[in-house]
Enzyme design. Structure first.
Site, short mmCIF file in Angstrom:
data_model
loop_
_atom_site.label_atom_id
_atom_site.label_comp_id
_atom_site.label_asym_id
_atom_site.label_seq_id
_atom_site.Cartn_x
_atom_site.Cartn_y
_atom_site.Cartn_z
N GLU A 19 43.28 32.15 21.07
CA GLU A 19 44.56 32.82 20.87
C GLU A 19 45.73 31.92 21.25
O GLU A 19 46.86 32.15 20.83
CB GLU A 19 44.63 34.09 21.73
CG GLU A 19 43.67 35.19 21.30
CD GLU A 19 43.73 36.36 22.27
OE1 GLU A 19 44.69 36.41 23.09
OE2 GLU A 19 42.81 37.20 22.23
N ASP A 45 32.33 27.21 36.50
CA ASP A 45 31.32 26.99 37.52
C ASP A 45 30.14 27.94 37.31
O ASP A 45 30.33 29.13 37.04
CB ASP A 45 31.95 27.22 38.90
CG ASP A 45 31.02 26.87 40.03
OD1 ASP A 45 30.64 25.69 40.14
OD2 ASP A 45 30.69 27.77 40.83
#
Length: 571
Positions: A287, A238
Protein backbone atom coordinates in the site's frame (compact mmCIF):
# COMPACT_ATOMS: atom_id res chain seq x y z
CA UNK A 1 41.35 11.46 7.45
CA UNK A 2 38.47 12.17 5.10
CA UNK A 3 35.55 10.20 3.79
CA UNK A 4 34.24 10.69 0.31
CA UNK A 5 30.66 9.54 -0.19
CA UNK A 6 28.33 9.28 -3.13
CA UNK A 7 24.55 9.59 -3.01
CA UNK A 8 22.65 9.70 -6.27
CA UNK A 9 25.43 11.70 -7.93
CA UNK A 10 26.17 13.97 -4.94
CA UNK A 11 29.75 13.96 -3.65
CA UNK A 12 30.86 15.32 -0.29
CA UNK A 13 34.06 15.12 1.72
CA UNK A 14 33.52 14.80 5.47
CA UNK A 15 35.10 13.52 8.64
CA UNK A 16 33.47 10.09 9.14
CA UNK A 17 32.58 10.96 12.71
CA UNK A 18 30.45 14.05 12.07
CA UNK A 19 26.96 14.28 10.58
CA UNK A 20 26.74 16.14 7.28
CA UNK A 21 24.06 17.94 5.38
CA UNK A 22 23.88 16.14 2.06
CA UNK A 23 21.84 17.12 -1.00
CA UNK A 24 18.68 15.08 -1.32
CA UNK A 25 18.86 12.18 -3.78
CA UNK A 26 17.77 13.09 -7.28
CA UNK A 27 14.87 10.67 -6.96
CA UNK A 28 13.17 10.34 -3.59
CA UNK A 29 13.14 6.73 -2.37
CA UNK A 30 9.42 6.67 -1.83
CA UNK A 31 8.75 7.67 -5.39
CA UNK A 32 10.76 4.78 -6.81
CA UNK A 33 9.24 1.64 -8.25
CA UNK A 34 12.41 -0.35 -9.02
CA UNK A 35 13.05 -3.43 -6.87
CA UNK A 36 16.18 -2.05 -5.19
CA UNK A 37 16.19 -4.87 -2.67
CA UNK A 38 16.97 -7.56 -5.23
CA UNK A 39 20.69 -6.72 -5.20
CA UNK A 40 21.08 -4.34 -2.25
CA UNK A 41 24.00 -4.44 0.15
CA UNK A 42 22.45 -4.06 3.60
CA UNK A 43 24.53 -3.23 6.68
CA UNK A 44 23.39 -4.50 10.05
CA UNK A 45 23.72 -2.11 12.98
CA UNK A 46 23.55 -3.68 16.43
CA UNK A 47 22.54 -0.42 18.04
CA UNK A 48 24.12 -0.90 21.49
CA UNK A 49 27.54 -1.37 19.91
CA UNK A 50 27.71 0.76 16.75
CA UNK A 51 28.29 4.32 17.99
CA UNK A 52 27.49 6.22 21.19
CA UNK A 53 26.20 9.72 20.52
CA UNK A 54 25.46 10.97 24.05
CA UNK A 55 28.47 9.66 25.97
CA UNK A 56 26.83 7.08 28.25
CA UNK A 57 28.81 4.14 26.85
CA UNK A 58 25.88 2.60 24.96
CA UNK A 59 25.25 2.99 21.24
CA UNK A 60 22.17 4.99 20.26
CA UNK A 61 20.26 6.62 17.43
CA UNK A 62 22.31 9.80 17.62
CA UNK A 63 25.45 7.72 17.29
CA UNK A 64 24.16 6.18 14.08
CA UNK A 65 23.41 9.65 12.69
CA UNK A 66 26.97 10.79 13.37
CA UNK A 67 28.31 7.85 11.37
CA UNK A 68 26.05 8.11 8.33
CA UNK A 69 28.86 9.69 6.26
CA UNK A 70 30.96 6.60 6.98
CA UNK A 71 28.20 4.25 5.88
CA UNK A 72 27.63 6.21 2.71
CA UNK A 73 31.35 6.25 1.93
CA UNK A 74 31.55 2.52 2.64
CA UNK A 75 29.02 2.05 -0.14
CA UNK A 76 26.02 0.29 1.43
CA UNK A 77 22.47 0.69 0.14
CA UNK A 78 20.53 0.25 3.36
CA UNK A 79 20.99 -0.10 7.11
CA UNK A 80 19.11 -2.59 9.26
CA UNK A 81 18.92 -1.43 12.88
CA UNK A 82 18.26 -3.85 15.74
CA UNK A 83 15.44 -2.96 18.18
CA UNK A 84 15.53 0.46 19.82
CA UNK A 85 12.02 0.22 21.30
CA UNK A 86 10.92 0.52 24.92
CA UNK A 87 12.29 -2.55 26.69
CA UNK A 88 13.66 -3.79 30.03
CA UNK A 89 16.64 -5.07 27.95
CA UNK A 90 16.46 -8.67 29.17
CA UNK A 91 17.57 -9.71 25.67
CA UNK A 92 19.25 -6.64 24.26
CA UNK A 93 15.96 -5.07 23.20
CA UNK A 94 14.38 -8.14 21.65
CA UNK A 95 12.02 -8.14 24.62
CA UNK A 96 9.80 -5.29 23.47
CA UNK A 97 7.41 -3.58 25.87
CA UNK A 98 6.08 -1.13 23.26
CA UNK A 99 7.01 -1.01 19.57
CA UNK A 100 5.78 2.57 19.17
CA UNK A 101 8.05 4.05 21.83
CA UNK A 102 11.82 4.54 21.70
CA UNK A 103 13.68 3.39 24.78
CA UNK A 104 15.39 6.34 26.50
CA UNK A 105 18.63 4.35 26.42
CA UNK A 106 18.68 4.86 22.65
CA UNK A 107 17.04 8.28 22.28
CA UNK A 108 13.58 9.56 21.44
CA UNK A 109 10.99 9.14 18.72
CA UNK A 110 12.23 12.44 17.33
CA UNK A 111 15.74 10.96 17.10
CA UNK A 112 14.37 8.01 15.13
CA UNK A 113 12.50 10.27 12.73
CA UNK A 114 15.57 12.47 12.26
CA UNK A 115 17.74 9.42 11.56
CA UNK A 116 15.34 8.14 8.90
CA UNK A 117 15.19 11.53 7.21
CA UNK A 118 18.94 12.13 7.32
CA UNK A 119 19.75 8.63 6.11
CA UNK A 120 17.55 9.23 3.09
CA UNK A 121 19.46 12.42 2.35
CA UNK A 122 22.61 10.33 2.36
CA UNK A 123 21.07 7.88 -0.09
CA UNK A 124 20.66 5.16 2.54
CA UNK A 125 17.45 3.29 3.27
CA UNK A 126 16.45 2.28 6.81
CA UNK A 127 15.16 -1.14 7.82
CA UNK A 128 13.98 -1.64 11.40
CA UNK A 129 13.36 -4.77 13.42
CA UNK A 130 9.93 -5.97 14.40
CA UNK A 131 9.61 -8.68 17.05
CA UNK A 132 6.22 -10.39 16.62
CA UNK A 133 6.75 -13.83 18.18
CA UNK A 134 6.85 -12.55 21.75
CA UNK A 135 6.68 -9.46 23.90
CA UNK A 136 8.48 -8.39 27.02
CA UNK A 137 7.08 -9.65 30.28
CA UNK A 138 6.74 -5.94 31.05
CA UNK A 139 4.27 -5.44 28.18
CA UNK A 140 0.91 -4.15 29.39
CA UNK A 141 -0.82 -7.20 27.91
CA UNK A 142 1.30 -9.68 29.84
CA UNK A 143 0.94 -7.76 33.08
CA UNK A 144 -2.83 -7.91 32.60
CA UNK A 145 -2.62 -11.64 31.85
CA UNK A 146 -0.65 -12.46 35.00
CA UNK A 147 -2.98 -10.40 37.18
CA UNK A 148 -6.10 -11.99 35.65
CA UNK A 149 -7.80 -15.22 36.64
CA UNK A 150 -6.93 -18.38 34.65
CA UNK A 151 -10.10 -18.26 32.55
CA UNK A 152 -9.88 -14.52 31.88
CA UNK A 153 -9.76 -13.28 28.29
CA UNK A 154 -6.56 -11.34 29.08
CA UNK A 155 -4.63 -14.61 29.03
CA UNK A 156 -5.82 -15.52 25.55
CA UNK A 157 -3.35 -13.13 23.90
CA UNK A 158 -0.55 -15.40 25.16
CA UNK A 159 -0.17 -19.17 25.43
CA UNK A 160 -1.14 -20.21 28.95
CA UNK A 161 -1.81 -23.86 29.79
CA UNK A 162 -2.36 -26.02 32.83
CA UNK A 163 0.58 -28.19 33.76
CA UNK A 164 0.83 -31.94 33.60
CA UNK A 165 1.28 -34.20 36.60
CA UNK A 166 -0.96 -34.81 39.58
CA UNK A 167 -0.82 -31.20 40.73
CA UNK A 168 0.08 -29.51 37.48
CA UNK A 169 3.71 -29.40 38.57
CA UNK A 170 5.11 -30.45 35.18
CA UNK A 171 5.28 -28.30 32.03
CA UNK A 172 2.41 -28.71 29.55
CA UNK A 173 4.71 -30.39 26.99
CA UNK A 174 8.37 -31.16 26.30
CA UNK A 175 9.23 -28.02 24.32
CA UNK A 176 12.63 -26.49 25.02
CA UNK A 177 13.75 -22.89 24.99
CA UNK A 178 16.18 -21.78 22.29
CA UNK A 179 18.18 -20.28 25.17
CA UNK A 180 18.25 -23.57 27.09
CA UNK A 181 15.99 -25.25 29.62
CA UNK A 182 12.23 -25.72 29.38
CA UNK A 183 10.12 -23.36 27.26
CA UNK A 184 7.53 -23.02 30.03
CA UNK A 185 7.41 -21.05 33.27
CA UNK A 186 4.77 -21.42 35.95
CA UNK A 187 3.22 -18.32 37.47
CA UNK A 188 1.82 -17.74 40.93
CA UNK A 189 -1.87 -16.88 40.85
CA UNK A 190 -3.48 -13.98 42.70
CA UNK A 191 -3.35 -15.57 46.12
CA UNK A 192 0.10 -17.07 45.74
CA UNK A 193 -0.91 -20.57 44.79
CA UNK A 194 0.96 -22.27 41.87
CA UNK A 195 -0.93 -21.56 38.68
CA UNK A 196 -0.79 -21.98 34.95
CA UNK A 197 2.30 -22.17 32.77
CA UNK A 198 3.11 -19.75 29.96
CA UNK A 199 5.15 -20.46 26.85
CA UNK A 200 8.42 -18.66 26.09
CA UNK A 201 10.51 -20.13 23.31
CA UNK A 202 13.32 -17.80 24.36
CA UNK A 203 13.81 -16.20 27.78
CA UNK A 204 11.10 -16.29 30.50
CA UNK A 205 11.07 -12.49 30.13
CA UNK A 206 9.83 -13.01 26.52
CA UNK A 207 6.38 -14.66 26.64
CA UNK A 208 5.12 -15.97 23.29
CA UNK A 209 2.03 -14.38 21.80
CA UNK A 210 -1.00 -16.31 20.61
CA UNK A 211 -1.19 -15.45 16.92
CA UNK A 212 -4.62 -17.01 16.52
CA UNK A 213 -5.97 -14.07 18.57
CA UNK A 214 -7.35 -11.26 16.38
CA UNK A 215 -6.09 -8.53 18.73
CA UNK A 216 -2.52 -9.76 18.31
CA UNK A 217 -2.77 -9.56 14.52
CA UNK A 218 -4.45 -6.14 14.56
CA UNK A 219 -1.86 -4.74 16.97
CA UNK A 220 1.05 -5.70 14.75
CA UNK A 221 -0.60 -4.34 11.64
CA UNK A 222 -0.89 -1.01 13.45
CA UNK A 223 2.79 -1.21 14.43
CA UNK A 224 3.78 -1.72 10.79
CA UNK A 225 1.76 1.31 9.72
CA UNK A 226 3.16 3.43 12.56
CA UNK A 227 6.73 3.03 11.27
CA UNK A 228 5.85 3.03 7.59
CA UNK A 229 4.13 6.37 8.12
CA UNK A 230 7.42 7.64 9.55
CA UNK A 231 9.31 6.66 6.43
CA UNK A 232 11.06 3.39 7.20
CA UNK A 233 11.90 1.40 4.09
CA UNK A 234 11.27 -2.03 5.50
CA UNK A 235 11.26 -4.48 8.38
CA UNK A 236 13.44 -7.34 9.45
CA UNK A 237 11.01 -9.83 11.02
CA UNK A 238 12.49 -11.52 14.06
CA UNK A 239 11.63 -15.23 14.36
CA UNK A 240 9.44 -14.97 11.27
CA UNK A 241 8.99 -18.74 11.36
CA UNK A 242 7.74 -18.88 14.94
CA UNK A 243 4.42 -17.13 15.37
CA UNK A 244 2.20 -20.16 14.76
CA UNK A 245 2.43 -23.28 16.91
CA UNK A 246 1.09 -26.71 15.95
CA UNK A 247 -2.53 -27.29 16.94
CA UNK A 248 -2.80 -28.96 20.33
CA UNK A 249 0.83 -28.09 21.21
CA UNK A 250 2.10 -31.69 20.73
CA UNK A 251 5.35 -32.92 22.23
CA UNK A 252 8.43 -32.66 20.06
CA UNK A 253 9.35 -36.14 21.21
CA UNK A 254 13.08 -35.61 21.74
CA UNK A 255 15.53 -33.50 23.68
CA UNK A 256 18.26 -31.09 22.50
CA UNK A 257 15.66 -29.60 20.16
CA UNK A 258 17.70 -26.49 19.39
CA UNK A 259 20.24 -28.74 17.68
CA UNK A 260 17.53 -29.62 15.15
CA UNK A 261 16.70 -25.99 14.36
CA UNK A 262 17.02 -25.57 10.61
CA UNK A 263 17.07 -29.30 9.92
CA UNK A 264 13.60 -30.55 10.87
CA UNK A 265 10.12 -29.11 11.35
CA UNK A 266 9.51 -28.58 15.04
CA UNK A 267 5.94 -28.26 16.38
CA UNK A 268 6.60 -24.65 17.34
CA UNK A 269 8.51 -23.45 14.25
CA UNK A 270 7.88 -23.21 10.50
CA UNK A 271 4.20 -24.13 10.60
CA UNK A 272 2.38 -23.68 7.30
CA UNK A 273 -0.21 -21.29 8.75
CA UNK A 274 2.46 -18.64 9.42
CA UNK A 275 2.40 -17.74 5.73
CA UNK A 276 -1.11 -16.29 6.06
CA UNK A 277 0.34 -13.64 8.39
CA UNK A 278 3.14 -12.77 5.99
CA UNK A 279 0.76 -12.49 3.06
CA UNK A 280 -1.30 -9.96 5.00
CA UNK A 281 1.82 -7.97 5.89
CA UNK A 282 2.86 -7.91 2.23
CA UNK A 283 -0.50 -6.36 1.38
CA UNK A 284 0.20 -3.58 3.88
CA UNK A 285 3.70 -2.97 2.55
CA UNK A 286 2.39 -2.78 -1.00
CA UNK A 287 0.00 0.00 0.00
CA UNK A 288 3.00 2.29 0.55
CA UNK A 289 5.11 3.82 -2.22
CA UNK A 290 8.79 3.23 -2.73
CA UNK A 291 9.21 -0.56 -2.63
CA UNK A 292 9.02 -1.03 1.16
CA UNK A 293 10.23 -4.51 2.05
CA UNK A 294 10.12 -7.25 4.67
CA UNK A 295 13.00 -9.60 5.43
CA UNK A 296 12.43 -12.90 7.20
CA UNK A 297 14.69 -14.25 9.90
CA UNK A 298 13.42 -17.76 9.29
CA UNK A 299 15.04 -21.03 10.23
CA UNK A 300 13.57 -23.63 7.91
CA UNK A 301 14.62 -27.28 7.59
CA UNK A 302 15.31 -26.99 3.86
CA UNK A 303 15.92 -24.34 1.27
CA UNK A 304 12.64 -25.36 -0.36
CA UNK A 305 10.71 -24.52 2.81
CA UNK A 306 12.69 -21.31 3.20
CA UNK A 307 11.71 -20.28 -0.33
CA UNK A 308 8.05 -20.40 0.72
CA UNK A 309 8.63 -17.25 2.78
CA UNK A 310 9.58 -15.26 -0.32
CA UNK A 311 6.82 -16.25 -2.71
CA UNK A 312 5.55 -13.32 -4.80
CA UNK A 313 2.73 -12.52 -2.39
CA UNK A 314 4.76 -12.90 0.81
CA UNK A 315 8.07 -11.41 1.98
CA UNK A 316 10.81 -9.94 -0.19
CA UNK A 317 13.85 -11.63 1.32
CA UNK A 318 14.81 -14.34 3.79
CA UNK A 319 18.18 -14.78 5.45
CA UNK A 320 20.15 -17.65 3.97
CA UNK A 321 21.43 -19.34 7.12
CA UNK A 322 22.30 -22.44 5.13
CA UNK A 323 25.02 -20.44 3.35
CA UNK A 324 26.20 -18.85 6.61
CA UNK A 325 26.80 -22.26 8.20
CA UNK A 326 28.61 -23.82 5.24
CA UNK A 327 32.24 -24.90 5.84
CA UNK A 328 35.08 -23.38 3.82
CA UNK A 329 35.13 -26.31 1.38
CA UNK A 330 34.65 -26.21 -2.36
CA UNK A 331 32.01 -28.90 -2.86
CA UNK A 332 29.89 -27.76 0.08
CA UNK A 333 30.07 -24.12 -1.01
CA UNK A 334 29.12 -24.96 -4.58
CA UNK A 335 26.22 -27.11 -3.39
CA UNK A 336 24.75 -24.43 -1.12
CA UNK A 337 25.19 -21.74 -3.80
CA UNK A 338 23.48 -23.91 -6.42
CA UNK A 339 20.67 -24.97 -4.10
CA UNK A 340 20.09 -21.40 -2.87
CA UNK A 341 19.83 -20.00 -6.39
CA UNK A 342 17.67 -22.87 -7.60
CA UNK A 343 15.11 -22.69 -4.81
CA UNK A 344 14.81 -18.91 -4.80
CA UNK A 345 14.37 -18.89 -8.58
CA UNK A 346 11.39 -21.25 -8.23
CA UNK A 347 9.45 -18.39 -6.60
CA UNK A 348 11.10 -15.54 -8.49
CA UNK A 349 12.88 -14.18 -5.43
CA UNK A 350 16.47 -13.00 -5.01
CA UNK A 351 18.86 -15.01 -2.89
CA UNK A 352 20.44 -13.39 0.15
CA UNK A 353 23.96 -14.03 1.40
CA UNK A 354 25.28 -13.40 4.90
CA UNK A 355 28.41 -14.43 6.79
CA UNK A 356 27.85 -12.97 10.28
CA UNK A 357 25.25 -11.33 12.47
CA UNK A 358 24.61 -10.44 16.10
CA UNK A 359 23.59 -13.99 17.03
CA UNK A 360 26.62 -16.01 15.94
CA UNK A 361 30.38 -15.93 16.24
CA UNK A 362 32.11 -13.63 13.82
CA UNK A 363 33.25 -15.48 10.72
CA UNK A 364 36.94 -14.58 11.12
CA UNK A 365 36.82 -16.72 14.28
CA UNK A 366 34.66 -19.43 12.73
CA UNK A 367 37.16 -19.75 9.90
CA UNK A 368 39.96 -20.46 12.36
CA UNK A 369 40.89 -17.08 13.78
CA UNK A 370 44.20 -15.31 13.51
CA UNK A 371 45.85 -14.66 10.15
CA UNK A 372 44.35 -17.75 8.50
CA UNK A 373 40.85 -16.92 9.71
CA UNK A 374 41.14 -13.37 8.44
CA UNK A 375 42.48 -14.53 5.08
CA UNK A 376 39.52 -16.88 4.64
CA UNK A 377 37.08 -14.23 5.83
CA UNK A 378 38.37 -11.74 3.25
CA UNK A 379 38.11 -14.36 0.52
CA UNK A 380 34.60 -15.36 1.63
CA UNK A 381 33.43 -11.74 1.64
CA UNK A 382 34.69 -11.14 -1.88
CA UNK A 383 33.06 -14.36 -3.07
CA UNK A 384 29.75 -13.43 -1.39
CA UNK A 385 29.68 -9.97 -2.94
CA UNK A 386 30.08 -11.51 -6.41
CA UNK A 387 27.09 -13.83 -6.05
CA UNK A 388 23.68 -12.94 -7.53
CA UNK A 389 21.23 -11.32 -5.14
CA UNK A 390 21.45 -9.25 -1.99
CA UNK A 391 24.27 -9.27 0.58
CA UNK A 392 24.15 -8.50 4.30
CA UNK A 393 27.15 -7.17 6.21
CA UNK A 394 27.39 -7.23 10.00
CA UNK A 395 28.94 -4.17 11.59
CA UNK A 396 32.68 -4.60 12.05
CA UNK A 397 33.19 -7.38 9.56
CA UNK A 398 34.54 -4.73 7.18
CA UNK A 399 37.26 -4.15 9.80
CA UNK A 400 38.18 -7.84 10.03
CA UNK A 401 37.07 -8.09 13.67
CA UNK A 402 37.27 -11.41 15.47
CA UNK A 403 34.99 -12.71 18.20
CA UNK A 404 36.07 -11.46 21.64
CA UNK A 405 36.34 -14.63 23.69
CA UNK A 406 37.84 -13.32 26.94
CA UNK A 407 35.28 -10.82 28.18
CA UNK A 408 35.04 -10.58 31.98
CA UNK A 409 32.27 -12.85 33.22
CA UNK A 410 30.74 -10.11 35.35
CA UNK A 411 30.07 -8.01 32.22
CA UNK A 412 28.32 -10.69 30.17
CA UNK A 413 24.61 -10.05 29.69
CA UNK A 414 23.35 -12.47 27.07
CA UNK A 415 20.42 -14.56 28.40
CA UNK A 416 21.33 -17.35 25.99
CA UNK A 417 24.61 -17.81 27.86
CA UNK A 418 22.97 -17.51 31.25
CA UNK A 419 20.44 -20.24 30.48
CA UNK A 420 22.72 -22.61 28.57
CA UNK A 421 23.98 -25.70 30.34
CA UNK A 422 27.67 -24.76 30.39
CA UNK A 423 27.50 -21.02 29.76
CA UNK A 424 29.47 -21.31 26.53
CA UNK A 425 26.85 -20.27 23.98
CA UNK A 426 26.69 -16.56 24.68
CA UNK A 427 26.64 -13.89 21.98
CA UNK A 428 28.33 -11.00 23.79
CA UNK A 429 31.62 -11.65 21.98
CA UNK A 430 30.23 -10.54 18.62
CA UNK A 431 28.58 -7.47 20.17
CA UNK A 432 31.61 -5.59 21.49
CA UNK A 433 31.44 -1.87 20.58
CA UNK A 434 33.09 -0.92 17.29
CA UNK A 435 36.55 0.67 17.27
CA UNK A 436 36.46 3.95 15.39
CA UNK A 437 39.82 5.55 16.19
CA UNK A 438 42.50 6.25 18.75
CA UNK A 439 44.85 3.86 20.51
CA UNK A 440 42.89 2.89 23.63
CA UNK A 441 39.50 1.37 24.37
CA UNK A 442 36.75 2.43 23.71
CA UNK A 443 38.44 3.63 20.51
CA UNK A 444 36.23 6.69 19.98
CA UNK A 445 33.07 4.62 20.34
CA UNK A 446 31.91 7.37 22.71
CA UNK A 447 32.44 11.09 22.05
CA UNK A 448 36.04 11.97 22.97
CA UNK A 449 36.21 8.64 24.87
CA UNK A 450 34.41 10.26 27.80
CA UNK A 451 32.97 6.89 28.88
CA UNK A 452 33.88 3.25 28.57
CA UNK A 453 31.86 1.18 26.17
CA UNK A 454 29.33 -1.17 27.73
CA UNK A 455 31.72 -4.01 26.83
CA UNK A 456 35.50 -3.50 26.67
CA UNK A 457 37.26 -3.73 23.31
CA UNK A 458 40.54 -5.69 23.24
CA UNK A 459 43.90 -3.99 22.99
CA UNK A 460 44.69 -5.52 19.59
CA UNK A 461 41.78 -3.63 18.05
CA UNK A 462 43.88 -0.45 18.01
CA UNK A 463 45.22 -1.72 14.67
CA UNK A 464 41.73 -2.43 13.35
CA UNK A 465 39.99 0.89 13.94
CA UNK A 466 38.30 2.72 11.08
CA UNK A 467 40.89 5.45 11.46
CA UNK A 468 43.82 3.02 11.25
CA UNK A 469 42.48 1.29 8.13
CA UNK A 470 40.83 4.12 6.20
CA UNK A 471 43.75 5.15 4.01
CA UNK A 472 45.24 1.66 3.72
CA UNK A 473 44.06 0.10 0.46
CA UNK A 474 45.42 -3.29 1.57
CA UNK A 475 43.41 -3.31 4.80
CA UNK A 476 40.18 -5.25 5.21
CA UNK A 477 38.26 -1.97 5.23
CA UNK A 478 40.04 -0.98 2.02
CA UNK A 479 39.05 -4.32 0.48
CA UNK A 480 35.36 -3.84 1.36
CA UNK A 481 35.29 -0.25 0.11
CA UNK A 482 36.83 -1.21 -3.22
CA UNK A 483 34.62 -4.29 -3.61
CA UNK A 484 31.41 -2.38 -2.90
CA UNK A 485 32.42 0.32 -5.38
CA UNK A 486 33.11 -2.29 -8.06
CA UNK A 487 29.85 -4.06 -7.28
CA UNK A 488 28.05 -0.85 -8.20
CA UNK A 489 30.15 -0.20 -11.30
CA UNK A 490 30.46 -3.62 -12.94
CA UNK A 491 27.29 -4.41 -14.92
CA UNK A 492 27.61 -8.14 -14.31
CA UNK A 493 27.25 -7.87 -10.52
CA UNK A 494 24.12 -7.61 -8.42
CA UNK A 495 20.93 -9.33 -9.51
CA UNK A 496 21.11 -11.88 -12.31
CA UNK A 497 22.36 -15.36 -13.01
CA UNK A 498 25.51 -17.36 -12.35
CA UNK A 499 27.18 -19.97 -14.52
CA UNK A 500 29.82 -22.55 -13.71
CA UNK A 501 32.34 -22.95 -16.57
CA UNK A 502 34.03 -26.16 -17.55
CA UNK A 503 37.16 -26.64 -15.45
CA UNK A 504 39.28 -26.88 -18.58
CA UNK A 505 38.56 -23.23 -19.36
CA UNK A 506 40.87 -22.02 -16.61
CA UNK A 507 42.67 -24.99 -15.03
CA UNK A 508 46.17 -26.06 -15.89
CA UNK A 509 46.07 -29.17 -13.74
CA UNK A 510 44.28 -30.68 -10.79
CA UNK A 511 42.61 -28.08 -8.59
CA UNK A 512 40.12 -29.78 -6.32
CA UNK A 513 39.86 -26.71 -4.09
CA UNK A 514 39.09 -24.17 -6.83
CA UNK A 515 35.69 -22.56 -7.39
CA UNK A 516 35.16 -20.58 -10.60
CA UNK A 517 31.93 -18.90 -11.65
CA UNK A 518 30.90 -16.50 -14.42
CA UNK A 519 28.52 -13.56 -14.35
CA UNK A 520 27.40 -12.04 -17.64
CA UNK A 521 28.60 -9.86 -19.21
CA UNK A 522 32.27 -10.70 -18.95
CA UNK A 523 32.91 -11.31 -15.26
CA UNK A 524 34.80 -14.22 -13.64
CA UNK A 525 35.26 -14.95 -9.94
CA UNK A 526 37.97 -17.41 -8.85
CA UNK A 527 38.06 -18.79 -5.30
CA UNK A 528 40.85 -21.01 -3.98
CA UNK A 529 39.56 -22.51 -0.72
CA UNK A 530 42.54 -24.81 -0.33
CA UNK A 531 45.84 -24.64 1.51
CA UNK A 532 47.98 -24.80 -1.64
CA UNK A 533 48.49 -22.34 -4.51
CA UNK A 534 46.66 -23.07 -7.76
CA UNK A 535 47.88 -22.05 -11.21
CA UNK A 536 45.19 -21.11 -13.74
CA UNK A 537 44.89 -19.58 -17.17
CA UNK A 538 44.43 -15.88 -16.69
CA UNK A 539 40.65 -15.20 -17.01
CA UNK A 540 41.02 -11.52 -17.90
CA UNK A 541 41.95 -8.21 -16.32
CA UNK A 542 42.26 -8.34 -12.55
CA UNK A 543 39.72 -6.09 -10.82
CA UNK A 544 40.33 -6.95 -7.15
CA UNK A 545 41.74 -9.75 -5.03
CA UNK A 546 41.48 -10.62 -1.35
CA UNK A 547 45.27 -11.03 -1.17
CA UNK A 548 48.24 -9.44 -2.85
CA UNK A 549 48.14 -11.16 -6.26
CA UNK A 550 50.95 -11.12 -8.77
CA UNK A 551 49.04 -10.97 -12.06
CA UNK A 552 51.04 -9.05 -14.70
CA UNK A 553 49.07 -8.28 -17.83
CA UNK A 554 51.80 -9.85 -19.94
CA UNK A 555 51.37 -13.30 -18.41
CA UNK A 556 48.84 -15.87 -19.65
CA UNK A 557 48.83 -17.67 -16.31
CA UNK A 558 48.39 -16.62 -12.72
CA UNK A 559 48.99 -18.31 -9.38
CA UNK A 560 46.11 -18.07 -6.91
CA UNK A 561 47.39 -18.16 -3.30
CA UNK A 562 45.66 -20.32 -0.68
CA UNK A 563 42.36 -19.03 0.72
CA UNK A 564 41.96 -16.27 -1.83
CA UNK A 565 39.31 -14.80 -4.12
CA UNK A 566 39.81 -12.66 -7.21
CA UNK A 567 37.48 -10.83 -9.57
CA UNK A 568 38.32 -10.63 -13.28
CA UNK A 569 36.87 -8.78 -16.24
CA UNK A 570 36.95 -11.48 -18.89
CA UNK A 571 38.64 -10.99 -22.21
Amino acid sequence: MTVTGHAQGATRTQSPGKPATVPAPATAFHGETTPWWRDAVIYQVYIRSFADGNGDGVGDLLGIRTRLPYLRALGVDAVWITPFYASPMADGGYDVAEHREVDPLFGTLGDAEALISEAHRHGIRIIVDIVPNHTSAAHRWFREAVEAAPADAARERYIFREGRGEHGELPPNDWESVFGGPAWTRIAERHGEPGEWYLHLFDPAQPDLNWWHPEVRAEHEQILRFWLDRGVDGFRIDVAHGMIKAEGLPDAGFTNQIQMLGSTVLPYFDQDEVHEIHRRWREILDEYPGERIAVAEAWAPSLERLAAYVRPDELHQAFNFHFLGTPWQRDELRTVIDDSLRTSSLVGAPTTWVLSNHDIRRHVTRYGGGESGLRRARAAALMMLALPGSAYLYQGEELGLEEVLDLPAELLRDPQRLRSADGSSGRDGCRVPLPWGGSESPYNFTPMNIANGWLPAPQQWREKTVEAQWDDAASTLGLYRRALKLRRELPALGDGRLDWPEDTEVLLGDAEDLLVFHRAPGFVCTVNVGAKPVTIRRPGALEIASVDLDAPASSDTVVLPPDSTAWWSAR
